[in-house]
Write an enzyme that holds these catalytic residues in place. Structure first.
Site, PDB file in Angstrom:
ATOM      1  N   ARG A 260       0.771  -1.358  -0.002  1.00  0.00           N
ATOM      2  CA  ARG A 260       0.016  -0.011   0.047  1.00  0.00           C
ATOM      3  C   ARG A 260       1.077   1.131  -0.022  1.00  0.00           C
ATOM      4  O   ARG A 260       1.734   1.199   0.674  1.00  0.00           O
ATOM      5  CB  ARG A 260      -1.022   0.051   1.082  1.00  0.00           C
ATOM      6  CG  ARG A 260      -2.191  -0.898   1.116  1.00  0.00           C
ATOM      7  CD  ARG A 260      -3.071  -0.534   0.015  1.00  0.00           C
ATOM      8  NE  ARG A 260      -4.301  -1.367  -0.042  1.00  0.00           N
ATOM      9  CZ  ARG A 260      -4.309  -2.451  -1.114  1.00  0.00           C
ATOM     10  NH1 ARG A 260      -3.437  -2.715  -1.625  1.00  0.00           N
ATOM     11  NH2 ARG A 260      -5.369  -3.161  -0.978  1.00  0.00           N
ATOM     12  N   GLU A 289      -2.398   7.970  -4.966  1.00  0.00           N
ATOM     13  CA  GLU A 289      -2.617   7.597  -6.412  1.00  0.00           C
ATOM     14  C   GLU A 289      -3.680   8.472  -7.022  1.00  0.00           C
ATOM     15  O   GLU A 289      -4.509   8.730  -6.108  1.00  0.00           O
ATOM     16  CB  GLU A 289      -3.016   5.969  -6.166  1.00  0.00           C
ATOM     17  CG  GLU A 289      -1.729   5.212  -5.933  1.00  0.00           C
ATOM     18  CD  GLU A 289      -2.040   3.863  -5.826  1.00  0.00           C
ATOM     19  OE1 GLU A 289      -3.276   3.184  -6.547  1.00  0.00           O
ATOM     20  OE2 GLU A 289      -1.286   2.978  -5.581  1.00  0.00           O
ATOM     21  N   HIS A 307       0.205   0.078  -9.952  1.00  0.00           N
ATOM     22  CA  HIS A 307      -0.546  -0.624  -8.925  1.00  0.00           C
ATOM     23  C   HIS A 307      -1.226  -1.732 -10.005  1.00  0.00           C
ATOM     24  O   HIS A 307      -2.438  -1.974  -9.947  1.00  0.00           O
ATOM     25  CB  HIS A 307      -1.884   0.317  -8.558  1.00  0.00           C
ATOM     26  CG  HIS A 307      -2.330  -0.314  -7.339  1.00  0.00           C
ATOM     27  ND1 HIS A 307      -3.091   0.652  -6.211  1.00  0.00           N
ATOM     28  CD2 HIS A 307      -2.478  -1.341  -6.809  1.00  0.00           C
ATOM     29  CE1 HIS A 307      -3.172  -0.098  -5.167  1.00  0.00           C
ATOM     30  NE2 HIS A 307      -3.128  -1.508  -5.509  1.00  0.00           N
TER      31      HIS A 307
END
Length: 346
Positions: A260, A289, A307
């Site tokens: 994360r 993000e 990601h």
């Protein structure tokens, strides 16, 4: 006609891969798939207040990209669930968007799909590990530059700072399904020495299988590792690697994050990278993000992916299957396959 079968909410897109299993689910339960409009936060909360879907027994969310339109499952939403609600099974390896402790206090099991993504995420971790040791991002940027001088400069100079991963010490934060798969792959492929930090230690047999040693503190692990890999779940916004943590890492070490983005202070990361205390970084996730820090975008020692660590077809199929099998197991009185908060329940 009213049905006496337990009600399961299907949140998100229709099932695409495990259609036979979905048919079995529909035979055992009354499956309701709310529309996109019904899944928005306020309409969803109101539907729960009004008992629009009756005595819901569970929820399945087979895809990570859809079904979460109502936002965080928190202290506002969870109390609205009926007493009949027993299980929430979602795609994805994380669970930082759901308050699993509040669910546990209500006797609700939260199940994720981490085991379905372990292979893909671990493979992405290997990609980043190779890249940060072998200066692959520098080489990649130079090859794509279209400039002969830039190409030849990388061709002649990247190796002066590159190292083979073989024999290096890999520190893994979080040795769950994904972390352990990373350990297995790096130990087998590179013969890396594995040290790890996790509040839940593996058995002596599991540690021996990958040559792993557990460190009692994070600082101890950071001080030993030539490369640190983050494979831990989100910590509710808490940083695992902050400015102080970077000072504990060996000078010239490397960092890989496939967990994360909120686990790392990116401003401190940029500082450590620019000072060369940190040699290189590999990131699949980011603090904010979808916008990595601009200084990371231009840095040839920063390998960046968007990601997509779990982005394999096998992962999608596995997420979908696990979401259904977990619901079917729990509502049939059996043990869940991939529980997250079972240890929190009384």
């Amino acid at each position: 006609m009213p049905s006496n079968k337990p009600v399961v909410l299907h949140l998100g897109d229709p099932v695409k891969f495990n259609t036979d299993l979905y048919t079995q689910l529909q035979e055992k339960f009354t499956v309701i798939r709310p529309s996109v409009e019904e899944r928005q936060r306020e309409p969803f909360l109101q539907a729960l207040r009004d008992r629009k879907w009756g005595d819901i027994a569970g929820v399945m969310k087979p895809f990570w990209g859809t079904g979460g339109e109502m936002g965080r499952w928190d202290k506002e939403l969870i109390p609205l669930l009926p007493e009949s609600f027993k299980v929430y099974a979602a795609a994805g390896a994380g669970f930082d968007w759901a308050d699993v402790d509040i669910m546990a206090a209500r006797g609700i099991l939260y199940c994720n799909g981490a085991s379905a993504s372990s292979e893909a995420v671990a493979d992405m971790a290997l990609y980043h590990i190779i890249s940060v040791f072998r200066n692959m991002q520098w080489s990649n940027m130079a090859a794509r530059s279209g400039n002969a001088e830039t190409f030849l400069h990388a061709h002649h100079n990247t190796q002066a700072e590159a190292h083979n991963p073989a024999g290096q010490t890999l520190g893994i934060v979080g040795l769950g399904n994904i972390g352990y798969t990373i350990a297995k792959k790096t130990h087998a492929a590179f013969g890396m020495k594995i040290v790890y930090y996790d509040p839940f230690p593996k058995s002596a047999e599991q540690e021996a299988a990958v040559g792993a040693t557990r460190c009692s503190t994070l600082d101890e692990m950071l001080g030993q590792a030539d490369c640190v890999v983050l494979a831990a779940p989100g910590q509710g916004g808490k940083k695992i690697i902050d400015r102080e943590a970077f000072t504990k890492m060996k000078k010239g070490s490397r960092l890989v994050n496939v967990a994360r983005g909120t686990l790392v202070d990116e401003d401190a990361l940029v500082e450590a990278l620019e000072s060369r205390h940190l040699f290189a970084v590999g990131l699949d996730v980011y603090e904010k993000e979808p916008t990595p820090r601009p200084k990371l975008l231009e840095n040839r020692y920063a390998t960046l992916t968007c990601h997509t660590a779990g982005g394999a077809m096998e992962t999608m199929m596995g997420f979908e299957e696990l979401s259904m099998r977990n619901v079917m197991a729990v509502l049939s009185g059996e043990q869940p396959l991939t529980p997250v908060n079972k240890h929190m329940m009384k």
